[in-house]
Design an enzyme around this catalytic site. Structure first.
Site: not given
Length: 87
Positions: A38, A80
């Site tokens: 992420e 992500k």
């Protein structure tokens, strides 16, 4: 986390974050765990959508270069990404 603001993020900040994410992903894969990568570019601030896009593109390119350098199998990880939005 990458904050967008006057003069930030710096190239060094982006590189350091990308390297840390890539090492995390590599260590996870070595241990048989699927990493969630992420590269979080924060939406907070007063930046334009164009600046957010530019920063996100730089961050993602740097992260993927680092993932490649650490021999992370892209098909065995979850990305992500952030949304590109004005602050």
């Amino acid at each position: 986390m990458i904050k967008i603001g006057e003069g930030i993020p710096s190239h060094g900040c982006i590189e350091a974050n990308a390297h840390a994410l890539a090492r995390y992903a590599a260590l996870c894969q070595e241990g048989g765990v699927v990493p969630i990568v992420e590269p979080e570019v924060l939406m907070d601030g007063d930046h334009t959508i164009e600046r957010c896009y530019e920063t996100t593109e730089k961050v993602l390119r740097t992260v993927f270069n680092q993932l490649y350098a650490q021999r992370v199998a892209f098909e065995l990880m979850i990305l992500k990404p952030n949304m590109v939005m004005p602050g």
